[in-house]
Scaffold this active site. Structure first.
Site, PDB file in Angstrom:
ATOM      1  N   TYR A 145       9.583  12.289   1.931  1.00  0.00           N
ATOM      2  CA  TYR A 145       9.746  11.718   3.264  1.00  0.00           C
ATOM      3  C   TYR A 145      11.196  11.287   3.473  1.00  0.00           C
ATOM      4  O   TYR A 145      11.852  10.794   2.552  1.00  0.00           O
ATOM      5  CB  TYR A 145       8.832  10.502   3.440  1.00  0.00           C
TER       6      TYR A 145
ATOM      7  N   ILE B 269     -10.085  -0.410  -4.443  1.00  0.00           N
ATOM      8  CA  ILE B 269      -8.929  -0.782  -3.629  1.00  0.00           C
ATOM      9  C   ILE B 269      -8.735   0.188  -2.462  1.00  0.00           C
ATOM     10  O   ILE B 269      -8.435  -0.223  -1.337  1.00  0.00           O
ATOM     11  CB  ILE B 269      -7.665  -0.861  -4.501  1.00  0.00           C
TER      12      ILE B 269
ATOM     13  N   SER C  49     -11.068   1.867  -0.942  1.00  0.00           N
ATOM     14  CA  SER C  49     -12.119   1.545   0.030  1.00  0.00           C
ATOM     15  C   SER C  49     -11.784   0.279   0.805  1.00  0.00           C
ATOM     16  O   SER C  49     -12.026   0.191   2.017  1.00  0.00           O
ATOM     17  CB  SER C  49     -13.461   1.373  -0.694  1.00  0.00           C
TER      18      SER C  49
ATOM     19  N   TYR D 275      -4.690   7.851  13.237  1.00  0.00           N
ATOM     20  CA  TYR D 275      -4.228   8.874  12.301  1.00  0.00           C
ATOM     21  C   TYR D 275      -3.720   8.210  11.027  1.00  0.00           C
ATOM     22  O   TYR D 275      -2.811   7.377  11.067  1.00  0.00           O
ATOM     23  CB  TYR D 275      -3.116   9.710  12.937  1.00  0.00           C
TER      24      TYR D 275
ATOM     25  N   LEU E  44      -1.558   8.272   8.028  1.00  0.00           N
ATOM     26  CA  LEU E  44      -0.396   8.980   7.499  1.00  0.00           C
ATOM     27  C   LEU E  44      -0.382   8.956   5.979  1.00  0.00           C
ATOM     28  O   LEU E  44       0.071   9.913   5.335  1.00  0.00           O
ATOM     29  CB  LEU E  44       0.901   8.340   8.012  1.00  0.00           C
TER      30      LEU E  44
ATOM     31  N   HIS F 152      -4.727  14.414   7.283  1.00  0.00           N
ATOM     32  CA  HIS F 152      -4.509  15.732   6.692  1.00  0.00           C
ATOM     33  C   HIS F 152      -4.446  15.594   5.175  1.00  0.00           C
ATOM     34  O   HIS F 152      -3.976  14.580   4.661  1.00  0.00           O
ATOM     35  CB  HIS F 152      -3.212  16.350   7.217  1.00  0.00           C
TER      36      HIS F 152
END
EC number: 2.3.1.259
Length: 242
Positions: A38, A112, A114, A97, A99, A138
């Protein structure tokens, strides 16, 4: 982090929002968890921009997990996922969404992940209330651990996305996974229409069946023969959504 994690670790986990001071730690964790690199701007955004819900799970002061999500209008969904919701939902309907969702290796299978996912749902119910109809994400088609995690929490595969990811110059396939909430649903298929019709017929009283069948047949005939002069006082008007 290599310490032995006790089975009671979840009881010592605290939640807090990420902040600018977490950037270096988050960079290191994402480098361990994900094969995607990223840009620095992404880390600045998720730790500072209020449009993101960026939550950290900490254990004795150290970040051991995090979730980053964005709640947005359905009009801002990217083209490849544009059919997540049926077109009958208004343009101001919202979706969430995800990420990023990750947990430090030693702390996995302690609940954790969950906890972070449930915290996102709680946040949605507080901020978006029932206007948010779906949570989606995704995932690499080869990431079976993540796929099993989401499927065990009622997410369902929505799309296969060939060559969706570029990882170190190599194209990789992905999936879109969706969890529908607050009455959200995808566009209906032919099978859905058949099941809906079967359910409707099952609820009819015997005496009303002939009249209703006639009305449905008349409506169907008119849809195929718009020039037809056939008319009935009890005709049904309806709209079709795709």
């Amino acid at each position: 982090m290599t310490e032995v994690v006790p089975s009671s670790a979840l009881s010592e986990v605290s939640l807090r929002l990420l902040c600018h001071d977490d950037i270096d730690t988050v960079k290191h964790l994402c480098g361990d968890w994900f094969p995607i690199e990223y840009p620095d701007s992404w880390y600045r955004d998720i730790t500072s921009n209020k449009k993101f819900f960026s939550l950290a799970a900490t254990y004795r002061g150290a970040i051991v997990g995090m979730i980053v999500a964005e709640i947005k209008n359905r009009t801002k969904i990217h083209k490849e996922d544009g059919d997540i919701l049926a077109s009958s939902f208004s343009v101001d309907t919202q979706v969430a969404y995800i990420l990023s969702l990750g947990v430090v290796k030693e702390f996995r299978k302690h609940g954790i992940g969950s906890l972070l996912l449930e915290s996102l749902k709680d946040h949605i119910s507080t901020t978006a209330q029932d206007h948010c109809k779906a949570i989606y994400l995704h995932v690499l088609t080869t990431n079976n651990t993540a796929i099993n995690f989401y499927e065990n929490r009622d997410f369902r595969q929505h799309h296969y996305l060939p060559y969706y990811y570029s990882i170190r110059g190599v194209l990789k396939d992905g999936f879109t996974y969706v969890l529908y909430i607050n009455g959200g649903h995808p566009p209906w298929t032919i099978l859905d229409y058949i099941q809906h019709l079967g359910s409707a017929l099952a609820n009819l009283s015997p005496c009303s069946i002939p009249h209703r069948i006639y009305r449905q047949a008349h409506s169907l005939l008119c849809s195929f023969l718009p020039w037809s002069s056939i008319s009935t006082k009890g005709g049904i008007e309806y709209s079709r959504t795709m």
